[in-house]
Design a protein around this motif. Sequence first.
Motif: not given
Length: 242
Positions: A77-80, A163-171, A173-182
């Motif tokens: 799930x790393x966007x790269x 919303x993005x938990x679906x990419x992380x086994x519907x969990x 808690x696995x979705x990171x809390x922070x991001x870098x964004x334009x």
Amino acid sequence: MEVVIAPAEELAVLAADAIEAVLRSRDEPVLGLATGSSPLAVYDELARRHAEQGLSFERARGFMLDEYVGLAEDHPQRYRNVIATEIAERVGWPAERVTGPDGAATDLPAACAAYEESIAAAGGVDLQILGIGTDGHIAFNEPGSSLASRTRIKTLTRQTREDNARFFDDDVDQVPTHCLTQGLGTIMEARHLVLLATGRHKAEAIHQLVEGPVSAMWPATVMQWHQHATVLVDEAAASRLQ
Ligand code: F6R
């Protein structure tokens, strides 16, 4: 702002047409890439054109909108990695020509500044593909983001993580809390913005984007100030438009 309401398959073709026009008309085309579900049909259409019509990405540069902080280099799930799988590898786009903010950097503010510089050094983005969050975010500029913001660290809202938990086994808690964004200011410098949204769950965000007042509480509304913004929506996403 131009709003097109059409079935999802037609929206993908329209977006791919705009991207193909940039690829064919520029010596060094620069594309802005989004992850998430919204651009997937566009990437499928571009992959088809590459395979069947030889559409080439070799001279293009690609800049991603955002990246999670703290995911391992090989995390799917790393966007790269997502962008490599969903578009770059399918269209023969050399890996070194597609970049994103470095969410694994030890000095994150420096990584954000370096990313801004690399976009500027490439001459800016010709066409930026965008999705929209149910809370009106674009990239990961959550409600309350400065309309003039630049690439930076952001905390993801609970809503976006759910919303993005679906990419992380519907969990969640696995979705990171922070991001870098334009930032919104960064995105607004792209010469053409093309936003895609499908489904009733996007209807409120699309209503605010097209008909609401420009407000940091619905960050996508800043697109109303852009000279060349195209909003591609299906009937369901358009269902709250007047
Ligand atoms: C992804 C991004 C996000 C998504 C938005 C919509 O790079 O910047 O703003 O575009 O969260 O996501 P989907 O398309 O999955 O509904």
